[in-house]
Scaffold this motif. Structure first.
Motif, PDB file in Angstrom:
ATOM      1  N   LEU A  56       0.826  -1.208   0.000  1.00  0.00           N
ATOM      2  CA  LEU A  56       0.000   0.000   0.000  1.00  0.00           C
ATOM      3  C   LEU A  56       0.861   1.259   0.000  1.00  0.00           C
ATOM      4  N   ARG A  57       1.947   1.227   0.744  1.00  0.00           N
ATOM      5  CA  ARG A  57       2.834   2.391   0.774  1.00  0.00           C
ATOM      6  C   ARG A  57       3.475   2.621  -0.593  1.00  0.00           C
ATOM      7  N   LEU A  58       3.874   1.564  -1.264  1.00  0.00           N
ATOM      8  CA  LEU A  58       4.448   1.700  -2.603  1.00  0.00           C
ATOM      9  C   LEU A  58       3.406   2.236  -3.587  1.00  0.00           C
ATOM     10  N   ARG A  59       2.187   1.765  -3.475  1.00  0.00           N
ATOM     11  CA  ARG A  59       1.124   2.242  -4.371  1.00  0.00           C
ATOM     12  C   ARG A  59       0.807   3.716  -4.107  1.00  0.00           C
ATOM     13  N   GLY A  60       0.794   4.107  -2.822  1.00  0.00           N
ATOM     14  CA  GLY A  60       0.574   5.513  -2.505  1.00  0.00           C
ATOM     15  C   GLY A  60       1.685   6.389  -3.046  1.00  0.00           C
ATOM     16  N   TRP A  61       2.928   5.928  -2.908  1.00  0.00           N
ATOM     17  CA  TRP A  61       4.062   6.672  -3.461  1.00  0.00           C
ATOM     18  C   TRP A  61       3.949   6.780  -4.980  1.00  0.00           C
ATOM     19  N   ALA A  62       3.483   5.718  -5.637  1.00  0.00           N
ATOM     20  CA  ALA A  62       3.323   5.743  -7.090  1.00  0.00           C
ATOM     21  C   ALA A  62       2.296   6.793  -7.507  1.00  0.00           C
ATOM     22  N   LEU A  63       1.179   6.893  -6.778  1.00  0.00           N
ATOM     23  CA  LEU A  63       0.172   7.903  -7.103  1.00  0.00           C
ATOM     24  C   LEU A  63       0.723   9.312  -6.929  1.00  0.00           C
ATOM     25  N   LEU A  64       1.505   9.534  -5.877  1.00  0.00           N
ATOM     26  CA  LEU A  64       2.114  10.846  -5.684  1.00  0.00           C
ATOM     27  C   LEU A  64       3.031  11.184  -6.855  1.00  0.00           C
ATOM     28  N   ASN A  65       3.779  10.214  -7.352  1.00  0.00           N
ATOM     29  CA  ASN A  65       4.653  10.442  -8.496  1.00  0.00           C
ATOM     30  C   ASN A  65       3.859  10.737  -9.759  1.00  0.00           C
ATOM     31  N   ASN A  66       2.721  10.091  -9.912  1.00  0.00           N
ATOM     32  CA  ASN A  66       1.909  10.313 -11.110  1.00  0.00           C
ATOM     33  C   ASN A  66       1.255  11.688 -11.121  1.00  0.00           C
ATOM     34  N   PHE A  67       0.930  12.226  -9.940  1.00  0.00           N
ATOM     35  CA  PHE A  67       0.140  13.455  -9.881  1.00  0.00           C
ATOM     36  C   PHE A  67       0.923  14.685  -9.432  1.00  0.00           C
ATOM     37  N   ARG A  68       2.095  14.510  -8.827  1.00  0.00           N
ATOM     38  CA  ARG A  68       2.824  15.696  -8.394  1.00  0.00           C
ATOM     39  C   ARG A  68       3.222  16.522  -9.604  1.00  0.00           C
ATOM     40  N   ALA A  69       3.263  17.835  -9.420  1.00  0.00           N
ATOM     41  CA  ALA A  69       3.517  18.740 -10.539  1.00  0.00           C
ATOM     42  C   ALA A  69       4.932  18.569 -11.068  1.00  0.00           C
ATOM     43  N   PHE A  70       5.079  18.759 -12.373  1.00  0.00           N
ATOM     44  CA  PHE A  70       6.403  18.722 -12.973  1.00  0.00           C
ATOM     45  C   PHE A  70       7.283  19.818 -12.366  1.00  0.00           C
ATOM     46  N   ALA A  71       8.588  19.569 -12.350  1.00  0.00           N
ATOM     47  CA  ALA A  71       9.523  20.590 -11.869  1.00  0.00           C
ATOM     48  C   ALA A  71       9.441  21.822 -12.760  1.00  0.00           C
ATOM     49  N   ARG A  72       9.551  22.975 -12.159  1.00  0.00           N
ATOM     50  CA  ARG A  72       9.456  24.225 -12.921  1.00  0.00           C
ATOM     51  C   ARG A  72      10.717  24.445 -13.748  1.00  0.00           C
ATOM     52  N   ARG A  73      10.534  24.964 -14.937  1.00  0.00           N
ATOM     53  CA  ARG A  73      11.645  25.309 -15.821  1.00  0.00           C
ATOM     54  C   ARG A  73      11.656  26.811 -16.042  1.00  0.00           C
ATOM     55  N   ALA A  74      12.841  27.401 -15.979  1.00  0.00           N
ATOM     56  CA  ALA A  74      12.963  28.856 -16.134  1.00  0.00           C
ATOM     57  C   ALA A  74      12.465  29.280 -17.513  1.00  0.00           C
ATOM     58  N   ALA A  75      11.584  30.255 -17.540  1.00  0.00           N
ATOM     59  CA  ALA A  75      11.068  30.859 -18.773  1.00  0.00           C
ATOM     60  C   ALA A  75      10.441  29.821 -19.712  1.00  0.00           C
ATOM     61  N   THR A  76       9.951  28.718 -19.144  1.00  0.00           N
ATOM     62  CA  THR A  76       9.331  27.680 -19.958  1.00  0.00           C
ATOM     63  C   THR A  76       8.001  27.284 -19.336  1.00  0.00           C
ATOM     64  N   SER A  77       6.957  27.334 -20.125  1.00  0.00           N
ATOM     65  CA  SER A  77       5.640  26.930 -19.641  1.00  0.00           C
ATOM     66  C   SER A  77       5.339  25.521 -20.126  1.00  0.00           C
ATOM     67  N   ARG A  78       4.742  24.722 -19.274  1.00  0.00           N
ATOM     68  CA  ARG A  78       4.410  23.339 -19.610  1.00  0.00           C
ATOM     69  C   ARG A  78       2.946  23.234 -20.010  1.00  0.00           C
ATOM     70  N   GLU A  79       2.715  22.376 -20.983  1.00  0.00           N
ATOM     71  CA  GLU A  79       1.340  22.166 -21.427  1.00  0.00           C
ATOM     72  C   GLU A  79       0.557  21.361 -20.398  1.00  0.00           C
ATOM     73  N   PHE A  80       1.251  20.460 -19.703  1.00  0.00           N
ATOM     74  CA  PHE A  80       0.580  19.574 -18.756  1.00  0.00           C
ATOM     75  C   PHE A  80       1.130  19.789 -17.358  1.00  0.00           C
ATOM     76  N   GLN A  81       0.283  19.556 -16.371  1.00  0.00           N
ATOM     77  CA  GLN A  81       0.655  19.775 -14.974  1.00  0.00           C
ATOM     78  C   GLN A  81       1.496  18.638 -14.419  1.00  0.00           C
ATOM     79  N   SER A  82       1.182  17.400 -14.815  1.00  0.00           N
ATOM     80  CA  SER A  82       1.799  16.220 -14.205  1.00  0.00           C
ATOM     81  C   SER A  82       1.793  15.078 -15.219  1.00  0.00           C
TER      82      SER A  82
END
Length: 423
Positions: free
Chosen positions: A367-393
């Motif tokens: 269950l802990r591994l599955r919860g960690w997997a969901l956090l990885n799937n939904f956490r926001a992408f790292a921000r890039r300087a002067a670059t906008s992302r089309e998708f959040q996660s």
């Protein structure tokens, strides 16, 4: 005398295929997009709540139970929370079945609001230890441990993908070797389009155990589409993995990972860059005909050189497996290497190392591994300087669905009905 540990039977049940699937909790709780201001404005007014629900049913039907289009009844509010004063859930009946409505800014079990949990869960997804999160944000270590574990009770596939049309046709799968309670364990991992779609822990890597572990993914996928049959799966060539997928999906085509073949050669001659480039030149062939020509030319060149016996043995396997590598050119869009799953398993390696392996029983560890997997799937992408992302996660990129600008609220809404969708 120590009591015997309860294992998979604690929270699993067998299906018709012999596999065991995760028991879902909270499958009658509907999480709807709503901020605190809107909640204070309309939650006590049944007319306004009904109007809001009718709009959401039209826009996001996948977060509601099947049959809600035929009508529903608001049956009042539940008692207020003692943990979060001023917050309560509403009850709704659909075809005689009672469900509860929870606004997305409230965490499950009234443990808090998403604004307070966003940063702690983000840190936990990167493997920050619970004791450090406790020092920064309060509560205690077990409190934060359980937050991740509870997320794992949701359907990993149903929460991440949401709609059947987004189910991937091409998969990558491998077993991550983990240190589990002083012994060796195997984490059957499935990935596609940057998302973890299957994470199941088992103590053996034979066909029976892997079929059970990968069967969790199969069951969750078929909750979205009962006739789901992926087209291909990329594997490292382990016979038990391939047989497990063939047993679960009758028409699936296993694709042999070319990267694993290259790595076996590279590990025996790190400095021979000319050999490395020639192998990758074969990989970058555009079609079967070019692949056959380049493999033939590579073999002719190789046999004229002087190599150690270990290099010769590993390189000989490349052309012996040519017929298996050729399959990839017949399956448009398939993964030809295991990079899709390897990159995510690299994160898993760091996560497990930070915790010095897995220490709990099978149920809690998984269950802990599955919860960690969901956090990885939904956490926001790292921000890039002067670059906008089309998708959040990664999940947003896969299913093109985003319910809220806040990534954690987006996860809460996607986990409506515990990820068990309407189909």
């Amino acid at each position: 005398m120590d009591t015997q540990q309860r294992r998979r039977q604690l929270n699993r049940q067998r299906n018709g295929h012999g596999a065991k699937v995760t028991a879902h909790y909270g499958s009658r709780q509907i999480c709807i997009p709503m901020d605190r201001e809107t909640y204070d404005d309309i939650w006590r007014d049944s007319t306004k709540v009904r109007s809001l629900l009718e709009t959401m049913i039209a826009v996001h039907p996948e977060i509601f139970p099947a049959g809600i289009e035929e009508g529903f009844t608001l049956t009042g509010s539940l008692p207020g929370s003692q943990k979060l004063p001023g917050i309560c859930l509403r009850q709704i009946r659909i075809q005689g079945i009672a469900y509860t409505l929870r606004p997305s800014f409230v965490m499950p079990y009234f443990t808090g609001i998403t604004e307070e949990f966003e940063k702690p869960l983000l840190l936990l997804s990167y493997g920050v230890p619970c004791w450090l999160v406790t020092q920064l944000f309060g509560h205690n270590d077990m409190f934060w441990y359980r937050q991740v574990e509870r997320l794992g009770r949701n359907s990993l596939v149903g929460t991440t993908i949401c709609v059947a049309d987004s189910l991937p046709q091409h998969l990558a799968a491998d077993e991550h070797h983990a240190h589990w309670q002083g012994q060796k364990g195997y984490i059957a991992t499935i990935a596609s389009q940057g998302c973890l779609l299957g994470v199941a822990l088992t103590d053996e890597a034979d066909q029976a155990h892997l079929q059970e572990a990968y069967g969790v993914f199969a069951e969750e996928a078929r909750e979205l589409a009962s006739d789901y049959q992926p087209q291909t799966v990329n594997t490292d060539g382990w016979w038990a993995t391939q047989n497990a997928f063939k047993a679960l999906f009758a028409s699936i085509v296993p694709v042999l990972c070319f990267l694993h073949g290259f790595l076996k050669v590279r590990d025996r001659c790190y400095k021979d860059h000319d050999l490395h480039e020639r192998i990758w030149n074969v990989y970058h062939s555009l079609d079967i005909r070019m692949f056959d020509q380049r493999m033939k030319a590579f073999r002719k060149w190789f046999e004229k050189q002087t190599w150690s016996s270990s290099v010769h043995a590993m390189t000989a396997k490349l052309w012996k497996r040519s017929s298996q590598y050729r399959i990839a050119y017949q399956q448009a869009g398939c993964y030809r290497t295991s990079n899709q799953v390897d990159r995510l398993m690299n994160r898993m390696t760091r996560y497990l190392y930070a915790g010095r392996g897995l220490h709990g029983h099978l149920a809690s560890s998984e269950l802990r591994l599955r919860g960690w997997a969901l956090l990885n799937n939904f956490r926001a992408f790292a921000r890039r300087a002067a670059t906008s992302r089309e998708f959040q996660s990664p999940a947003h990129r896969l299913n093109k669905k985003r319910y809220h600008e806040n990534w954690l609220q987006n996860l809460m809404i996607a986990a409506s009905l515990a990820g068990k969708k309407r189909t």
